[in-house]
Design an enzyme around this catalytic site. Structure first.
Site, PDB file in Angstrom:
ATOM      1  N   ASN A   1      -7.506   4.599   9.315  1.00  0.00           N
ATOM      2  CA  ASN A   1      -7.083   3.345   9.927  1.00  0.00           C
ATOM      3  C   ASN A   1      -7.231   3.331  11.447  1.00  0.00           C
ATOM      4  OD1 ASN A   1      -4.950   5.239   8.988  1.00  0.00           O
ATOM      5  ND2 ASN A   1      -3.660   4.072  10.401  1.00  0.00           N
TER       6      ASN A   1
ATOM      7  N   GLY B   1      -2.716  -5.936   0.211  1.00  0.00           N
ATOM      8  CA  GLY B   1      -3.175  -7.302   0.446  1.00  0.00           C
ATOM      9  C   GLY B   1      -3.345  -7.653   1.913  1.00  0.00           C
ATOM     10  N   HIS B   2      -2.366  -7.283   2.738  1.00  0.00           N
ATOM     11  CA  HIS B   2      -2.378  -7.831   4.101  1.00  0.00           C
ATOM     12  C   HIS B   2      -3.448  -7.222   4.993  1.00  0.00           C
ATOM     13  CE1 HIS B   2      -0.159  -4.745   6.609  1.00  0.00           C
ATOM     14  NE2 HIS B   2       0.246  -4.346   5.439  1.00  0.00           N
TER      15      HIS B   2
ATOM     16  N   CYS C   1       3.887   4.897  20.364  1.00  0.00           N
ATOM     17  CA  CYS C   1       4.920   4.442  21.299  1.00  0.00           C
ATOM     18  C   CYS C   1       6.103   3.885  20.533  1.00  0.00           C
ATOM     19  CB  CYS C   1       4.367   3.399  22.245  1.00  0.00           C
ATOM     20  SG  CYS C   1       3.736   1.944  21.420  1.00  0.00           S
TER      21      CYS C   1
ATOM     22  N   GLY D   1       0.831  -1.197   0.000  1.00  0.00           N
ATOM     23  CA  GLY D   1       0.000   0.000   0.000  1.00  0.00           C
ATOM     24  C   GLY D   1       0.867   1.249   0.000  1.00  0.00           C
ATOM     25  N   THR D   2       1.939   1.212   0.758  1.00  0.00           N
ATOM     26  CA  THR D   2       2.856   2.355   0.831  1.00  0.00           C
ATOM     27  C   THR D   2       3.422   2.678  -0.552  1.00  0.00           C
ATOM     28  OG1 THR D   2       3.457   1.765   3.100  1.00  0.00           O
ATOM     29  CG2 THR D   2       4.982   3.203   1.902  1.00  0.00           C
TER      30      THR D   2
ATOM     31  N   THR E   1       9.857  -8.418 -11.815  1.00  0.00           N
ATOM     32  CA  THR E   1       9.156  -9.694 -12.013  1.00  0.00           C
ATOM     33  C   THR E   1       7.954  -9.779 -11.083  1.00  0.00           C
ATOM     34  OG1 THR E   1      11.263 -10.666 -12.581  1.00  0.00           O
ATOM     35  CG2 THR E   1       9.488 -12.200 -12.025  1.00  0.00           C
TER      36      THR E   1
ATOM     37  N   GLN F   1      -7.785   0.673   4.008  1.00  0.00           N
ATOM     38  CA  GLN F   1      -8.668   0.145   5.058  1.00  0.00           C
ATOM     39  C   GLN F   1     -10.088  -0.100   4.556  1.00  0.00           C
ATOM     40  OE1 GLN F   1      -7.939  -1.009   7.933  1.00  0.00           O
ATOM     41  NE2 GLN F   1      -5.843  -0.259   8.168  1.00  0.00           N
TER      42      GLN F   1
HETATM   43  C1  LIG Z   1      -1.627  -0.290   6.358  1.00  0.00           C
HETATM   44  C2  LIG Z   1      -1.923   0.976   5.655  1.00  0.00           C
HETATM   45  C3  LIG Z   1      -1.073   1.463   4.641  1.00  0.00           C
HETATM   46  C4  LIG Z   1       0.235   0.800   4.305  1.00  0.00           C
HETATM   47  O1  LIG Z   1       0.083  -0.398   3.619  1.00  0.00           O
HETATM   48  P1  LIG Z   1       1.363  -1.393   3.522  1.00  0.00           P
HETATM   49  O2  LIG Z   1       0.942  -2.433   2.557  1.00  0.00           O
HETATM   50  O3  LIG Z   1       1.571  -1.911   4.911  1.00  0.00           O
HETATM   51  O4  LIG Z   1       2.503  -0.579   3.026  1.00  0.00           O
HETATM   52  C5  LIG Z   1      -1.426   2.618   4.001  1.00  0.00           C
HETATM   53  N1  LIG Z   1      -2.563   3.263   4.293  1.00  0.00           N
HETATM   54  C6  LIG Z   1      -3.412   2.829   5.246  1.00  0.00           C
HETATM   55  C7  LIG Z   1      -4.668   3.580   5.502  1.00  0.00           C
HETATM   56  C8  LIG Z   1      -3.113   1.680   5.964  1.00  0.00           C
HETATM   57  O5  LIG Z   1      -3.940   1.267   6.920  1.00  0.00           O
END
Ligand SMILES: *Cc1c(COP(=O)(O)O)cnc(C)c1O
Length: 398
Positions: free
Chosen positions: A152, A201-202, A326, A72-73, A238, A180
């Site tokens: 988030n 994905g995660h 933290c 996502g980043t 790839t 999210q």
């Molecule tokens: C987790 C998150 C990301 C980052 O996603 P990654 O795949 O961990 O890099 C970006 N934006 C939001 C709102 C998130 O909750």
């Protein structure tokens, strides 16, 4: 004691059906999609299917509007850097004060190192975007407006369609970090004004290290990674075949479970929230309770430290997260709660409970059984609580 995982906004368990779908792409079908032999062509077909599964979840018109990324980043970073290059004469970004660091840290870097002007649209005490300030920040210099679909930390949902319209009125692109939101709320991008959208994905029961960027047909994208011709030249390297296949199956499952997310999971969240507020005084929900993700509850417990709550919950086998940064070594309340002007005495004790379809009634029962005692114990040790025992939170914050 069964472990209780209520930190699904941090990451989710990979669905076992996702794992099974991925496995053959490590062992037998390990080919490179670009290869001319059978190993490669089998993989190409799997990639095509996975792309269509994700397309269906997003309601995108074309499967080639999806560009896979490593996270996502990466999707967020790609979008902002691209927009500054493809929008000549426009060198400003409009975003919000409550974005994920994947957007905020890049914006701060762009300000410092590239002289880009960034407008951080404020939010009100419930985390709702100040639309008037957003509208005023947009102008002929705006390259892109980037506002998250859902926050988030609090789960607050933003009116992205309206925000996209306003960005277009100013001739700017509109991007949303929907990491999210994807899989939790229905989407139909083919009837939407959104130009670009990030997902990961995660956060939807697929593995870590696979993300995607939706880029509406006709919107230009400058690649972040240059190299091979993968992803139609929009993201070299790839393909992460197992990850892409896993994300495809996760997308299909998310669609299957969407109704459950909005009903059973939301009901679990509501029972947890109501139960805690009934049993524990001087506590309140942060964020917009009406326009909120079905799985998220952020509750501020006044006069105690969130870290203390987390440690004691962890002893009981319960995992969730706090509203303080933290990890940075400080106990500053999160930038989101600060932006909402949640008083420090409350923001320090903010806890995020984030559920998923993996949760059951017993999980909520377990939290309700231990949480009142934990809060009482911590308050009995808190100098702030002693000096303000009668303080009932009479909020200007509401
Ligand atoms: C987790 C998150 C990301 C980052 O996603 P990654 O795949 O961990 O890099 C970006 N934006 C939001 C709102 C998130 O909750």
């Amino acid at each position: 004691m069964r472990p209780v995982y209520l930190d699904n906004n941090a990451t989710t368990r990979v669905d076992p059906r996702v794992v099974s779908a991925m496995t053959p792409f490590f062992t037998e079908q390990f080919g490179n999609a670009s290869s001319m032999h059978a190993f490669g062509s089998e993989v190409g077909a799997a990639l095509k299917r996975a792309r269509q599964q994700l397309q269906t979840l997003l309601g995108a018109e074309f499967d080639h509007e999806i560009v896979y990324t490593g996270s996502g980043t990466e999707a967020d970073n790609t979008v902002l850097l691209s927009a500054l290059e493809t929008q000549p004469g426009r060198d400003e970004i409009v975003t919000s004060t409550v974005e994920h660091p994947a957007v905020l840290a890049l914006c701060q870097w762009l300000q410092k190192n590239r002289g880009i002007k960034v407008h951080y649209t404020p939010v009100d005490s419930r985390g709702r975007l100040d639309i008037e300030a957003y509208r005023k920040a947009l102008g002929p210099k705006t390259a892109i407006a980037s506002i998250m679909w859902a926050n988030n930390e609090t789960g607050t949902i933003f009116p992205v369609e309206q925000l996209a319209d306003l960005a277009h009125d100013a001739g700017a692109l509109f991007h949303t970090d929907a990491v999210q939101a994807v899989g939790k709320v229905p989407m139909d991008l083919k009837t939407s004004e959104i130009d670009m959208l990030s997902l990961s994905g995660h956060k939807l029961h697929a593995p870590k290290g696979i993300g995607a960027l939706y880029v509406r047909r006709g919107v230009r994208l400058r690649p972040l990674l240059r190299g091979g011709h993968q992803e139609r030249g929009r993201r070299a390297s790839t393909e992460n075949v197992p990850g892409i296949v896993g994300l495809g199956v996760a997308a299909e499952l998310a669609l299957e479970h969407m109704h459950e997310e909005q009903t059973r999971v939301a009901a679990l969240r509501d029972r947890l929230e109501k139960g805690l507020l009934q049993r524990i005084g001087n506590a309140f929900v942060t964020g917009d309770a009406e326009n909120r993700l079905p799985n998220t509850s952020n509750i501020a417990f006044e006069f105690i430290e969130g870290e203390g709550i987390l440690l004691l919950l962890n002893k009981e086998g319960i995992a969730c997260s706090s509203g303080s940064a933290c990890t940075s070594g400080s106990l500053e309340p999160s930038h989101v709660l600060r932006a909402m002007k949640v008083p420090y005495t409350a923001a320090h004790g903010a806890i995020r409970f984030s559920l998923s379809r993996d949760n059951a009634d017993e999980d909520v029962d377990q939290v309700l059984a231990v949480m009142p005692e934990i809060v009482e114990k911590l308050r009995s040790l808190s100098p702030f609580w002693k000096s303000s025992e009668k303080a009932t939170f009479a909020p200007t914050y509401a």
